[in-house]
Design an enzyme around this catalytic site. Sequence first.
Site, PDB file in Angstrom:
ATOM      1  N   GLU A 291       3.257  -6.422   1.748  1.00  0.00           N
ATOM      2  CA  GLU A 291       4.683  -6.194   1.488  1.00  0.00           C
ATOM      3  C   GLU A 291       5.042  -4.715   1.592  1.00  0.00           C
ATOM      4  OE1 GLU A 291       5.251  -8.179  -2.335  1.00  0.00           O
ATOM      5  OE2 GLU A 291       5.754 -10.025  -1.272  1.00  0.00           O
ATOM      6  N   ASP A 364       2.623 -17.927  -3.893  1.00  0.00           N
ATOM      7  CA  ASP A 364       3.086 -16.874  -4.805  1.00  0.00           C
ATOM      8  C   ASP A 364       3.593 -17.421  -6.132  1.00  0.00           C
ATOM      9  OD1 ASP A 364       3.862 -14.500  -5.847  1.00  0.00           O
ATOM     10  OD2 ASP A 364       5.579 -14.190  -4.523  1.00  0.00           O
ATOM     11  N   GLU A 392       8.681 -15.419 -13.227  1.00  0.00           N
ATOM     12  CA  GLU A 392       9.513 -15.115 -12.057  1.00  0.00           C
ATOM     13  C   GLU A 392      10.041 -16.378 -11.392  1.00  0.00           C
ATOM     14  OE1 GLU A 392       7.381 -12.830  -9.125  1.00  0.00           O
ATOM     15  OE2 GLU A 392       9.046 -12.888  -7.688  1.00  0.00           O
TER      16      GLU A 392
HETATM   17  C1  BDP Z   1       5.868 -11.423  -5.781  1.00  0.00           C
HETATM   18  C2  BDP Z   1       6.942 -10.620  -6.447  1.00  0.00           C
HETATM   19  C3  BDP Z   1       6.912  -9.162  -6.096  1.00  0.00           C
HETATM   20  C4  BDP Z   1       5.504  -8.623  -6.261  1.00  0.00           C
HETATM   21  C5  BDP Z   1       4.550  -9.440  -5.441  1.00  0.00           C
HETATM   22  C6  BDP Z   1       3.098  -9.065  -5.664  1.00  0.00           C
HETATM   23  O1  BDP Z   1       8.188 -11.173  -6.074  1.00  0.00           O
HETATM   24  O2  BDP Z   1       7.830  -8.507  -6.911  1.00  0.00           O
HETATM   25  O3  BDP Z   1       5.427  -7.294  -5.896  1.00  0.00           O
HETATM   26  O4  BDP Z   1       4.635 -10.796  -5.791  1.00  0.00           O
HETATM   27  O5  BDP Z   1       2.419  -9.830  -6.349  1.00  0.00           O
HETATM   28  O6  BDP Z   1       5.713 -12.567  -6.548  1.00  0.00           O
HETATM   29  O7  BDP Z   1       2.626  -8.054  -5.189  1.00  0.00           O
END
Ligand code: BDP
Length: 690
Positions: A291, A364, A392
Site C-alpha cells: 500500500e 483483510d 474496522e
Molecule cells: C487495512 C487498513 C489500513 C492498514 C492496512 C494494513 O484499512 O488502514 O494500513 O490494513 O494492515 O485493513 O497495513
Amino acid sequence: MGGRSLVNRCAALIASALLFALPGAVRAEDGYALWLRYAPLEGEALERLRAFDPAITAAGEGATLALASQELARGLTSLTGGMPQGGGGEIALNCRGEGGDGSFTIETRGRSIRISGPGELSCLYGAYALLRELSLGVDPAAINLSEAPGMPLRLLNHWDNPDGHVERGYAGRSIFDWWRLPEHLDQRMIDYARANASIGINGSVVNNVNASPLFLTPRYLPKLKRLADAWRPYGIRLYISARFSAPRDVGGLETADPLDPRVQAWWKAKADEIYAEIPDFGGFLVKANSEGQPGPQDYGRTHADGANMLGRAIGERGVVIWRAFVYSELDATDRAKQAYAEFVPLDGQFDDNVIVQVKNGPIDFQPREPFHPLFGAMPNTKLMLEAQITKEYLGFSTHLSFLAPMWEEVLRADTGRGGTVAEIIAPAGMAGVANTGSDRNWSGSHFDQANWYAFGRLAWNPGLPSEQIAREWGAQTFSRDERFLAAVVPMMLGSRQATVDYMNPLGLAHLFDTGHHYGPAPWVCDLARPEWNPCYYHKADAEGIGFDRTRSGSNALEQYALSIAAQWSDPRMIDPDYLLWFHHVPWDFPMPSGRPLWDELVARYDRGVAAVDEMARTWAAQERFVDAERFRDVSEYLRIHRQEAQWWRDASIAYWRSLNGLDMPAGAAEPEHTLEHYRSLTFPEAPGNG
Ligand code: BDP
C-alpha cells in the site's frame, strides 16, 4: 529486606484502594477500570475470603514481585471491602530472578496459597490469575492452577500516529502522549500496562505500521525510554514500527537499499543507540512494499533481504517482525493469492530472529474469511498471526460484536499441513491491532473491552473456549450474577455471526464504503486500483454472485492443502459461510436449507438484524445488574447498532435487486429507502481514516 516490609511498602496503595471499597463511596463506573474492577464479593464468597484473610509474603524484592504483592493487596481489599490483616491465611510469592516466560503454579494447602514460577513475572501473572479466580467467586481453598504461555510473543500493535490520530481507531485519540513525553508520564500508561499484564500481553508496538520515521530520530528515544522503563516491571517490552526508508528520510543517506553497506551500518548504529537506552527493546515491526510503503523491492531486493538486514542490526537482542500483508495494483492476480505467491518462495531464507506476521485471512480482517493459506505453507519460517481487535470491518465501536469466536475459528482451523493455525504459530506468537484510545472506557464501547481481553487470553492460551472468556470477562466487568451471565454470555457468543449476517453473509467480503470503511457500498466500482472496489469482491451481475476461486476462476484454492481445498471446491458441499468467497453461483442456486440462494441471502440479512433486536431485548433486562452509566451507554449504542444493521441489510438488498431484478422473497420486508438514497449518503467525519 523481607517479605513483610514489602507488604508495608504497599500500605499507601492499600489505603487508597480501601477508599474505593468503603461502603457508600462513589465507585467510578465509567468503564475505566476495565476487567480489573474487583467489585466487592457478596454472600458466601465474601465470607470465605474474609475468613481466609491472608498475609502476603514475598521472597525477594524485585520491582515485578513488589507489583505482584501490590496487586494482590489492592484486589483483595477491593473484593472484601477491607485490607487483608494476616489473620491466619497466607499467600506466599515464590519467584526469583528476572526473565522467565511467566509460567506459574498456584498451589493451595489449607489456608496457604503458594504462587511460584521461574521468574518474577510468574508471580505477577499468578497474582492476576488468582485474583481472577477470586473475582469469579471461587473458593480460595480450591484454587490450583498450573499455566504456561501458548506462544512467546503476545503483542498489541497500535496504529497510532505521532500527532495522536489513530488509524482505524474508534475510541478517540491515541493514548500515547508523545508531545508531553518524556517529562510527563500519564497515569494511563501504568494502567495500560496493568491491564495488559493481567491478561498476559507482553509487548506493545507503539506506532502505526504506516510508520513515521520520527520514531527513529534521537528526539523520540527519551520518550520511548520513559515508556519502556514504566512498562518493564509489568513484563511488557516496547517495539516500534520502523519505516524502511528511514536511512533516507532521517539518516542523511540517499538510499535505503538493504544490500548497501552504509544502509546496513546506519541500521546497526540505530539499533545500538536504542539498545543503549532500552536494553530490553523488543524490535522492529515492518510494513514494506505494501500500500505504497517503502521496502526492499524499491531496490530490486526481496522481503528476505530487507528483513534479514534489519534482523542483523538487532541481533540476538530482539526480533524483526515482517508483515505479509502485501498486494499490488500492477498484479492482476486475485488479491487473495498475492501474499502466498510472494512469500512461499522465500521460505527458509529468513534469519532466526525474523518472524513473518500474517493476517488471519488472505484479504483483510473481513467479518469472515477462511484462514490465510500461508499458515502451514512456510514450514521453515516463524509465522505470527495478526488479528484486528479494533473493529474496522465489524461495525467500529458502536456494534456489539465479540470477536473471540472469530479468533477461535482461525486458531482451531486445521491447515492440513502440520497442524492447526494455533500449532503453526506456537513458536512465534500473536499480534492484535489495538482498540485502545483516549475515551474514558479505553475501547470506545464497554463491550469492545471484551475484545482486548479475549485477544490477550487467547494469545496466552489459544485453547480457551470463547464461552469461558466471555464468562470471565462479563463477571469481572459487569456482574457475577448467574442470571446476568446466563443472558449476556450467549448474547456475546452470537454477536459476531450476527455481524456477518447483516453485513457480509455467505462468504461475501469487502463491501465497505471507500476510505473510512463505514457502512455499505457494494455498488462502488470506479476506484483507481481494481482491488479497492467492492465490485471486485462480489462479482455480482444479473445472473449470479460470488468470486470464483476454483480452477475455473482464480484457483486460490490451490494454495491450500489438498484435504482442505477438497472441502471447499464443490459449491454444493462447501460450508455456506464460505460459499461466495470461493464460488460464483446463480441467484437461484439451491442451498442446503432448501431455499434458493437469493432467498437464503435475504434470510441471512434478516437473521442478522433480528439478532440485534434480540440483543437489545436481552440487554434491556439487565438493568438491575449494571450501574446506571454503563447500562445507558450500552443501551444507546445498541440503538445505533440496530439502525446500522438495518441500513446494511436494506442498502445491500436494494443494490442486489438492481442487478438481479428479483422480487423480495415471500414475507421479507422491502428495503426502507431507494438504492439512490443509500448511494447518496456520505460521512466525511467518519473516524479512523487511513
Ligand atoms: C487495512 C487498513 C489500513 C492498514 C492496512 C494494513 O484499512 O488502514 O494500513 O490494513 O494492515 O485493513 O497495513
